[in-house]
Design a protein around this motif. Structure first.
Motif, PDB file in Angstrom:
ATOM      1  N   PRO A  93       0.797  -1.243   0.000  1.00  0.00           N
ATOM      2  CA  PRO A  93       0.000   0.000   0.000  1.00  0.00           C
ATOM      3  C   PRO A  93       0.820   1.280   0.000  1.00  0.00           C
ATOM      4  O   PRO A  93       0.288   2.343  -0.310  1.00  0.00           O
ATOM      5  CB  PRO A  93      -0.845  -0.093   1.274  1.00  0.00           C
ATOM      6  CG  PRO A  93      -0.474  -1.339   1.950  1.00  0.00           C
ATOM      7  CD  PRO A  93       0.515  -2.094   1.150  1.00  0.00           C
TER       8      PRO A  93
ATOM      9  N   GLY B 180      -5.440  -2.252  11.272  1.00  0.00           N
ATOM     10  CA  GLY B 180      -5.395  -1.653   9.953  1.00  0.00           C
ATOM     11  C   GLY B 180      -4.253  -0.664   9.897  1.00  0.00           C
ATOM     12  O   GLY B 180      -3.540  -0.479  10.881  1.00  0.00           O
ATOM     13  N   SER B 181      -4.081  -0.062   8.738  1.00  0.00           N
ATOM     14  CA  SER B 181      -2.989   0.895   8.583  1.00  0.00           C
ATOM     15  C   SER B 181      -3.481   2.100   7.805  1.00  0.00           C
ATOM     16  O   SER B 181      -4.482   2.035   7.093  1.00  0.00           O
ATOM     17  CB  SER B 181      -1.814   0.253   7.841  1.00  0.00           C
ATOM     18  OG  SER B 181      -1.368  -0.893   8.527  1.00  0.00           O
ATOM     19  N   LEU B 182      -2.746   3.191   7.966  1.00  0.00           N
ATOM     20  CA  LEU B 182      -3.074   4.430   7.275  1.00  0.00           C
ATOM     21  C   LEU B 182      -1.934   4.771   6.327  1.00  0.00           C
ATOM     22  O   LEU B 182      -0.760   4.633   6.680  1.00  0.00           O
ATOM     23  CB  LEU B 182      -3.269   5.559   8.293  1.00  0.00           C
ATOM     24  CG  LEU B 182      -4.381   5.296   9.313  1.00  0.00           C
ATOM     25  CD1 LEU B 182      -4.381   6.379  10.395  1.00  0.00           C
ATOM     26  CD2 LEU B 182      -5.740   5.246   8.620  1.00  0.00           C
ATOM     27  N   VAL B 183      -2.284   5.208   5.133  1.00  0.00           N
ATOM     28  CA  VAL B 183      -1.282   5.432   4.101  1.00  0.00           C
ATOM     29  C   VAL B 183      -1.098   6.928   3.872  1.00  0.00           C
ATOM     30  O   VAL B 183      -2.053   7.646   3.584  1.00  0.00           O
ATOM     31  CB  VAL B 183      -1.706   4.761   2.771  1.00  0.00           C
ATOM     32  CG1 VAL B 183      -0.568   4.859   1.752  1.00  0.00           C
ATOM     33  CG2 VAL B 183      -2.126   3.321   2.984  1.00  0.00           C
TER      34      VAL B 183
ATOM     35  N   LEU C 265       3.532   4.018   5.900  1.00  0.00           N
ATOM     36  CA  LEU C 265       2.364   3.421   6.541  1.00  0.00           C
ATOM     37  C   LEU C 265       2.411   3.724   8.030  1.00  0.00           C
ATOM     38  O   LEU C 265       3.468   3.673   8.648  1.00  0.00           O
ATOM     39  CB  LEU C 265       2.375   1.902   6.353  1.00  0.00           C
ATOM     40  CG  LEU C 265       2.283   1.392   4.918  1.00  0.00           C
ATOM     41  CD1 LEU C 265       2.181  -0.126   4.917  1.00  0.00           C
ATOM     42  CD2 LEU C 265       1.076   1.994   4.222  1.00  0.00           C
ATOM     43  N   ASN C 266       1.273   4.049   8.553  1.00  0.00           N
ATOM     44  CA  ASN C 266       1.145   4.210  10.000  1.00  0.00           C
ATOM     45  C   ASN C 266       0.199   3.129  10.475  1.00  0.00           C
ATOM     46  O   ASN C 266      -0.958   3.094  10.059  1.00  0.00           O
ATOM     47  CB  ASN C 266       0.579   5.591  10.335  1.00  0.00           C
ATOM     48  CG  ASN C 266       1.466   6.689   9.794  1.00  0.00           C
ATOM     49  OD1 ASN C 266       2.501   6.983  10.357  1.00  0.00           O
ATOM     50  ND2 ASN C 266       1.085   7.256   8.659  1.00  0.00           N
ATOM     51  N   HIS C 267       0.707   2.238  11.302  1.00  0.00           N
ATOM     52  CA  HIS C 267      -0.124   1.122  11.734  1.00  0.00           C
ATOM     53  C   HIS C 267      -0.966   1.525  12.938  1.00  0.00           C
ATOM     54  O   HIS C 267      -0.473   2.148  13.875  1.00  0.00           O
ATOM     55  CB  HIS C 267       0.750  -0.086  12.056  1.00  0.00           C
ATOM     56  CG  HIS C 267       1.618  -0.483  10.895  1.00  0.00           C
ATOM     57  ND1 HIS C 267       1.081  -0.830   9.675  1.00  0.00           N
ATOM     58  CD2 HIS C 267       2.953  -0.553  10.757  1.00  0.00           C
ATOM     59  CE1 HIS C 267       2.067  -1.104   8.840  1.00  0.00           C
ATOM     60  NE2 HIS C 267       3.212  -0.936   9.460  1.00  0.00           N
ATOM     61  N   LEU C 268      -2.227   1.163  12.875  1.00  0.00           N
ATOM     62  CA  LEU C 268      -3.108   1.413  14.011  1.00  0.00           C
ATOM     63  C   LEU C 268      -2.740   0.417  15.090  1.00  0.00           C
ATOM     64  O   LEU C 268      -2.453  -0.744  14.799  1.00  0.00           O
ATOM     65  CB  LEU C 268      -4.579   1.231  13.613  1.00  0.00           C
ATOM     66  CG  LEU C 268      -5.092   2.171  12.512  1.00  0.00           C
ATOM     67  CD1 LEU C 268      -6.467   1.713  12.014  1.00  0.00           C
ATOM     68  CD2 LEU C 268      -5.166   3.594  13.036  1.00  0.00           C
TER      69      LEU C 268
END
Lengths: 100, 485, 485
Positions: free
Chosen positions: B87, B145-148, B133-136
Motif C-alpha cells: 500500500p 489496519g494501517s493508514l497510508v 504506513l502508519n499502523h493502528l
C-alpha cells in the motif's frame, strides 16, 4: 507450454487476482491455447536484433526542471478514497511481513 | 568470538534520498514533515492517466554522487518497473533501474583502526521512494489496519550497492561514515538517517576459509532497513555472532531477510513469504531512455567540490596531523572554515590549532557547528594576526575569543572598547619595571645572586600592575637589561 | 442552417461568425442523444448542464476571441478512458465506476481550449481491451448501421456516436486498432497518430508503448481539424514528441498526384474476407485510375504481429492495471486483510477479458518466461518496424483493409479469445511500429461498412489525410443510418 492449474494459481497470486479453484482449469486451458499460438515467434531469427521496447524519438530529453508545482488539495487527493481516516487512506490489517 | 575457519563477508545497500526541491517524477514538494497527503498529486498518488516526467536535477545530483565515488557513468541507461503490491507503493511498481543502472564500478577508501582498504561499489541506480504506513495499534502484528501517507512517494533516491568487500562491523561503520562524508561534500542529500533520508540494508554471510566458489552461493542473510550507523554495526555484530553459533553447532544458515530490533540489539527473522518475490522487471515505457552526453558528465564532474581524499592529501602536505585531518575531513563546515580562514592567515598549524581547540570547545558548548559560528573565519584570522604581531598575548587572545564569541564583535572592536591591547611600548613599560625593581630589592638581590627563578616573579609583578596587558617578551627584555646593567 | 447535416468545420465556422449560437448547437445534439442513445448505448455519461454552460460561455466571449477557436461550439464525445474533469471516467470498468479525476487529459484540455464542448463519454471495451465494445462493464454498444451487430472496439462508443451523429467529433484511443477498426465498422474516419504525436497524459493506460489518442469523425477534414488541435509536445508526457506539427488542413487543400501505394500481400490473403478484400481492391482500382500507383510490397514479419502484440500489450497492461488495488480510489471489495482486499477487489472489479490479459501479461513477465516471451516479442516488434522502414523506401503509404471482416453479430465471438485476437491482424502492426494510420470508409458489403487503412511513415499524418481525402472522393457516400430524412 500448457499452463498447469498450479501455474495459474502462481500467476494469479502475482497479479493479486482471486481465481476460484473451479476456474483454474478453464483459465489454464484458455491461456495455454494463446501461449501455444505464441510459440510461432520461436521461428523468427532474432539474433543481433535489439528489443524495440518503445517508439520514442529524441526530439527532446523528456525531463523537467526541478520546480515545485502546487500539489492537490488534500481533500482532492482523498476524494476518491474508498475509506479514509486521519487524512490518510485506510487499509485493513497487513498479515505477514513487509515486501519490497 | 568467530570461528577462525570462517571469514565474515559484509556488503551494504544504502538508500540515499536526494534533496531536490520537487519529487523525482512530479512537481510535488520534496519535503519532510508536512501534514499527511499534502504533498501529493495524480502522479505520485498513482492515479489513472498520470505520467512520470523525470526531474533533471535529480539526475544531476545522482550523477554527481556517482562521480564522487569514481563510478563509470553509463551514457545510455533506462528506467525499469519493479513490480510488487504494497500500500505504500501507489502504482504497484517502483520506477527503478534494473539491468542498466546509470553508474557502476566505483570505490570508497575506508580506514578502520589501522587497516585501510578499498570497498568497491558495484552499482548505483536511481529510483523513487515509497510512501509511509502508519499502523493502528501497537505494531503491525496486532494492528487492526494501517493508514497510508504518500508524501514521501516519489522522492528521488539513489541506491548505492557495495561489493561484499567488508569483513567486520567496524569496516561497515567506517564505510557508512565515509559514504556519508563524501555525500555531504557533494551536497545532494540531507543524510538524516533518523528521518529516513539515508537507509541501509546489510548482507552478512560466512565464507569458509579457502572457499573458491561464487559468494552468491553462500547462504546470505539480508538485514533490512537499519536506521543508524550505530545500529548497522550492532546488527552486523549480532548477526556474525548468531551465524557463528549456528556454524559451531553444526547447523545450516538459512538465506533469509531479517529485521533489527533496536531495543534488544538482535536481528529477527521476517516471516518468509509464501513464495519468493518475482518483481517482473521490464523497461518503463512511460520514460524515454536516459541519455547522458560525455560533455554533460564532464560538466557535472567539473562542478564537484574538492573531495575528502583530495583534502587528506592537501592537508597532509600542509603538515597537519593525521588525527586532525580526519576531524577536519569529516566535517565539511570545519573544512570550509579552515579554507576561508587560510585566505587571511597562512599559518596552517596556527589556524588548525585554534580551530580544533578553543573554537571547537566554544562551539560544542554552544551546540553550534562551524557553519553557525558567531566568530567567522575572517574574524579568527584577524585575532591570530593580532597575536602574531604582538598586539595580544596568547592568553589575551583566548580571553578575547570568548568575548568575540559572546558578543559577535571583532577582535579590533573589542580591544578598543576594553582597552585590551598589549603594551609593548618600552617607555611605558620601563616605568613599571623600574618601580617593580625598586619595590622588590630582596628579589632583585636573589636574582643577581644567581636565582634565575626570581626573574619570573618580577615579570609577574609587572604583568599584575599592567592588568596583564604588558607584553611578556618586552618586560623580560627590559628586566634583564636593567638588572644586568 | 441544418445543424445535423453539417460538418464540425462548418459548425465551428458558423459559431465563430455568430450565425448560430454554441448553445443552440449543443442543444440540438443533446436532444439527439436523448432520443437515440437509449437503444445504441454509445455513451456512458452525458453532461447536459455542463455542456450548456460551456456553450453559453463560448457565446458570451467577445467576437474577436471566438473567431480564434477552431472548434468553436463543436460537441465532442470523449472515450471513457480519457480523463475529463466534469464527467466521471470509468474506462468501461466496474473497478473505476463513479471515478472523478482531479485533472483532465491534455487532449481534452486542448480541444476544449479550441472551443469544443464535451457533451458525453463514449463506451468502450474495459480498459480498451477488446474489438467489439462487448467487454464494457456497462453493457455493449450497438452498431448504428445494423443494431444486432457490434460497432467494433474498443472505441465502439465514440465510433457509433459519430455514425449516429450524436456528436460531430470524438476522441478515441488506439492500442492495437481501437480507433481504426470501430471507425471501419461504423463507416467513419478514424486516425491513429504516430506514437508521441498526441500526449497520452490523461489517457488511462492500457499498453503504454502502444497507446495513442486520436480523432474520430465523419470526414477526413474533420478528423484533421481535431488532430490539429490535439497534436504536439506536452511536457507532462515524456514520450510525446517535439516534432513540429504540420498544418493538416492547409495540406489537405493540395491535391495528391502520383501517390505510390504499397500493397502488401500479407494483408490481402488468407484471413481476410473475400468481400472485404474486393471492396478495398475496387477502391484501389479507382485511385489508380486517378493517377495513383500501386506497388506490390512485402512485409514478411506480418504473420508474427498478433503473437508479438498479444504478449507486449498484456504485459504492459498487467503492470498498468496494478494500480487498481482498492486503496486510493475506485471499487473496493470487502476483505479483512490486505492481501484479500487486493485479490477480491481485482477479481470482482475486473471483467473476464481484463483478467485474462492481466494473467497472460503477468506470465509473460514472470521469472523464467520474460526472455522467451516479452523480450522475444520486443525483438520481433523491431523486425516488424524494419519491414515498414524498408517498404517506405519504395512507397509513400501502405494500404490494407482496416479489418479482415465486416461488423459481426453481438455475442457471436465472446467465447473464443484467440479468434478475437486474430481479427486485429490489420491494425496492430502500426502500433507495434509506432506509425500513423488512418481508416476511411471504402464501401459496403450488404449494407455493412468496410474500411480501408493507410499506414504511413512517422509524422506523415498530413499525407495520410490527403490520401484519405482521395478515397473519399472516389467512394460514394450513402445516407447515414440515423440522420433525419
Amino acid at each position: 507450454m500448457a499452463l498447469s492449474e498450479q501455474m495459474v494459481r502462481h500467476v494469479a497470486t502475482l497479479a493479486r487476482i482471486r481465481v476460484d479453484s473451479k476456474d483454474e482449469g478453464r483459465i489454464g486451458a484458455e491461456l495455454s491455447r494463446v501461449l501455444e499460438y505464441m510459440t510461432m515467434l520461436e521461428r523468427v531469427d532474432t539474433t543481433a536484433v535489439d528489443p524495440m521496447w518503445q517508439s520514442v524519438d529524441a526530439t527532446w530529453d523528456g525531463q523537467r526542471d526541478d520546480e515545485v508545482q502546487s500539489s492537490l488539495e488534500r481533500a482532492q487527493a482523498l476524494a476518491n478514497a474508498p475509506e479514509q481516516r486521519d487524512e490518510m487512506f485506510l487499509i485493513p490489517r497487513i498479515l505477514g511481513g513487509e515486501e519490497g | 568470538m568467530a570461528d577462525p575457519s570462517y571469514e565474515v563477508v559484509v556488503g551494504l545497500e544504502v538508500h540515499v534520498e536526494l534533496k531536490t526541491k520537487s519529487k523525482m517524477f512530479c512537481g510535488c514538494a520534496n519535503a519532510f514533515g508536512a501534514g499527511p497527503n499534502t504533498n501529493t498529486c495524480p502522479v505520485c498518488l498513482g492515479m489513472p492517466g498520470a505520467l512520470p516526467v523525470l526531474n533533471r536535477e535529480a539526475v544531476r545530483m545522482a550523477v554527481a554522487a556517482a562521480l564522487a565515488f569514481n563510478c563509470t557513468i553509463r551514457q545510455r541507461s533506462r528506467f525499469d518497473r519493479k513490480q510488487y503490491f504494497y500500500p505504500d507503493l501507489p502504482k504497484a511498481y517502483q520506477i527503478s533501474q534494473y539491468d542498466a543502472p546509470f553508474a557502476e564500478w566505483g570505490s570508497v577508501a575506508i580506514r578502520s583502526g589501522s587497516t585501510r582498504r578499498t570497498v568497491r561499489i558495484r552499482r548505483i541506480h536511481m529510483e523513487e521512494d515509497a510512501g509511509k504506513l502508519n499502523h493502528l495499534g501497537q505494531n503491525l502484528q496486532s494492528s487492526a489496519g494501517s493508514l497510508v501517507d504518500l508524501n514521501r512517494a516519489g522522492v528521488p533516491l539513489i541506491e548505492i550497492v557495495s561489493e561484499p568487500d567488508m569483513s567486520s562491523a567496524d569496516e561497515a561503520r567506517a564505510y557508512l561514515n565515509e559514504l556519508r562524508t563524501v555525500l555531504s561534500y557533494v551536497d545532494v542529500s540531507d543524510l538524516r538517517m533518523e528521518e529516513g533520508s539515508m537507509r541501509c540494508d546489510a548482507n552478512v554471510s560466512m565464507k569458509p576459509v579457502g572457499f573458491v566458489g561464487s559468494l552468491e552461493d553462500l547462504p546470505r542473510v539480508e538485514i533490512k532497513n537499519v536506521n543508524s550507523v550505530r545500529n548497522v554495526g550492532r546488527a552486523i555484530e549480532y548477526e556474525i555472532a548468531r551465524q557463528s553459533r549456528l556454524l559451531a553447532a553444526g547447523e545450516a544458515i538459512t538465506k533469509e531477510t531479517r529485521g533489527f530490533n533496536d531495543a534488544s540489539a538482535r536481528t529477527y527473522s521476517q516471516r518468509s513469504k509464501e513464495e519468493a518475490n518475482d518483481y517482473r522487471y521490464f523497461p518503463e515505457p512511460d520514460l524515454p531512455p536516459l541519455m547522458l552526453t560525455g560533455e554533460w558528465i564532464a560538466s557535472v564532474k567539473a562542478g564537484l567540490p574538492t573531495l575528502p581524499d583530495a583534502w587528506r592529501e592537501r592537508l597532509t602536505g600542509m603538515g597537519i596531523a593525521d588525527q586532525d585531518i580526519e576531524t577536519l575531513v569529516h566535517d565539511p563546515a570545519q573544512l570550509a572554515f579552515l579554507t576561508r580562514c587560510l585566505e587571511y592567515e597562512s599559518d596552517v598549524r596556527l589556524v588548525t590549532t585554534w580551530m580544533l581547540s578553543d573554537m571547537l570547545r566554544l562551539l560544542n558548548a554552544a551546540d553550534l557547528t562551524f557553519a553557525e559560528s558567531p566568530v567567522g573565519p575572517e574574524q579568527l584570522a584577524e585575532l591570530l594576526h593580532l597575536i602574531g604581531d604582538g598586539t595580544l598575548s596568547g592568553r589575551m587572545g583566548k580571553e578575547l575569543l570568548e568575548n568575540m564569541f559572546a558578543t559577535g564583535k571583532s577582535a579590533k572592536t573589542l580591544i578598543e572598547q576594553l582597552g585590551m591591547a598589549q603594551i609593548t611600548d618600552d617607555r611605558v613599560l620601563r616605568e613599571q619595571v623600574t618601580s617593580v625593581i625598586a619595590d622588590h630589592a630582596k628579589v632583585v638581590e636573589d636574582y643577581r645572586s644567581g636565582k634565575a627563578k626570581a626573574l619570573g616573579f618580577l615579570v609577574g609583578q609587572v604583568m599584575k600592575r599592567t592588568r596583564g596587558q604588558a607584553s611578556p617578551e618586552v618586560v623580560n627584555r627590559l628586566l634583564r637589561e636593567m638588572l644586568d646593567e | 442552417m441544418d445543424t445535423l447535416a453539417t460538418s464540425a468545420g462548418e459548425i465551428a465556422q458558423s459559431v465563430r461568425v455568430g450565425d448560430v449560437s454554441a448553445e443552440h448547437i449543443v442543444n440540438v445534439y443533446l436532444d439527439r442523444i436523448r432520443r437515440l442513445d437509449g437503444e445504441l448505448h454509445a455513451l456512458l455519461s452525458v453532461d447536459e448542464a455542463g455542456a450548456r454552460a460551456a456553450a453559453r460561455m463560448l457565446d458570451s466571449l467577445p467576437a474577436e476571441q471566438r473567431t480564434r477557436l477552431p472548434l468553436a461550439g463543436v460537441p465532442l464525445v470523449v472515450k471513457d478512458n480519457i480523463l475529463t474533469d466534469r464527467l466521471p471516467t470509468s474506462a468501461g470498468s466496474k473497478i473505476l465506476a463513479g471515478f472523478y479525476s482531479p485533472f483532465q487529459a491534455t487532449a481534452v484540455e486542448r480541444a476544449v481550449a479550441a472551443g469544443a464542448v464535451v457533451v458525453a463519454k463514449g463506451n468502450l471495451d474495459e480498459f480498451g481491451m477488446g474489438s467489439s465494445t462487448e467487454h464494457s462493464a456497462f453493457g455493449p454498444t450497438r452498431n448504428p448501421w445494423a443494431r444486432d451487430r457490434v460497432p467494433g472496439g474498443s472505441s465502439g462508443g465514440p465510433a457509433a456516436a459519430i455514425a449516429a451523429n450524436l456528436a460531430p467529433l470524438a476522441l478515441g484511443s488506439d492500442t492495437g486498432g481501437s480507433i481504426r477498426q470501430p471507425a471501419a465498422f461504423c463507416g467513419i474516419v478514424g486516425l491513429k497518430p504516430t506514437y508521441g504525436r498526441v500526449s497520452r497524459f490523461g489517457l488511462i493506460a492500457y499498453a503504454s508503448s502502444l497507446d495513442q489518442i486520436g480523432p474520430l469523425a465523419r470526414t477526413v477534414r474533420d478528423a484533421g481539424l481535431l488532430l490539429q488541435v490535439i497534436s504536439g509536445l506536452d511536457a507532462r508526457d515524456a514520450t510525446s514528441s517535439a516534432e513540429p506539427v504540420a498544418d493538416y488542413l492547409a495540406e489537405l487543400e493540395y491535391p495528391l498526384r502520383g501517390l505510390r501505394i504499397g500493397v502488401p500481400s500479407q494483408y490481402f490473403g488468407a484471413g481476410i474476407e473475400p468481400e472485404v478484400r474486393s471492396v478495398v481492391m475496387s477502391v484501389l482500382d479507382r485511385l489508380k485510375a486517378g493517377g495513383a500507383q500501386t506497388v506490390e510490397i512485402n512485409l514478411p514479419h506480418t504473420e508474427y504481429a498478433i503473437a508479438a502484440y498479444y504478449l507486449i500489450a498484456p504485459a504492459e497492461a498487467s503492470s498498468n492495471l496494478s494500480r487498481f488495488d482498492g486503496v486510493r480510489y475506485g471499487f473496493r471489495a470487502g476483505a479483512s486483510d490486505l492481501v484479500s482486499l487486493y485479490q477480491n477487489t481485482r477479481a470482482e472489479g475486473f471483467g473476464g477479458e481484463v483478467v485474462r490479459r492481466v494473467l497472460l501479461g503477468t506470465h509473460a513477465l514472470s521469472a523464467g518466461y520474460y526472455d522467451q516471451y516479452y523480450v522475444k516479442a520486443q525483438k520481433v516488434r523491431a523486425l516488424i518496424r524494419r519491414d515498414f522502414m524498408e517498404a517506405f523506401a519504395e512507397v509513400d503509404v501502405v494500404v490494407t483493409p482496416t479489418a479482415p471482416e465486416v461488423p459481426f453479430g453481438l455475442g457471436s465471438r465472446r467465447d473464443d479469445p484467440l479468434k478475437m485476437y486474430q481479427s486485429d491482424i490489420c491494425t496492430v502492426t502500426a502500433n507495434l511500429a509506432g506509425l500513423p494510420a488512418v481508416s476511411v470508409p471504402a464501401g459496403f458489403v450488404e449494407g455493412l461498412p468496410v474500411g480501408l487503412q493507410f499506414i504511413g511513415p512517422a509524422y506523415s499524418e498530413a499525407l495520410l489525410l490527403r490520401a484519405g481525402r482521395m478515397v473519399e472522393e472516389v467512394v460514394e457516400r450513402p445516407r447515414w443510418p440515423l440522420d433525419e430524412p
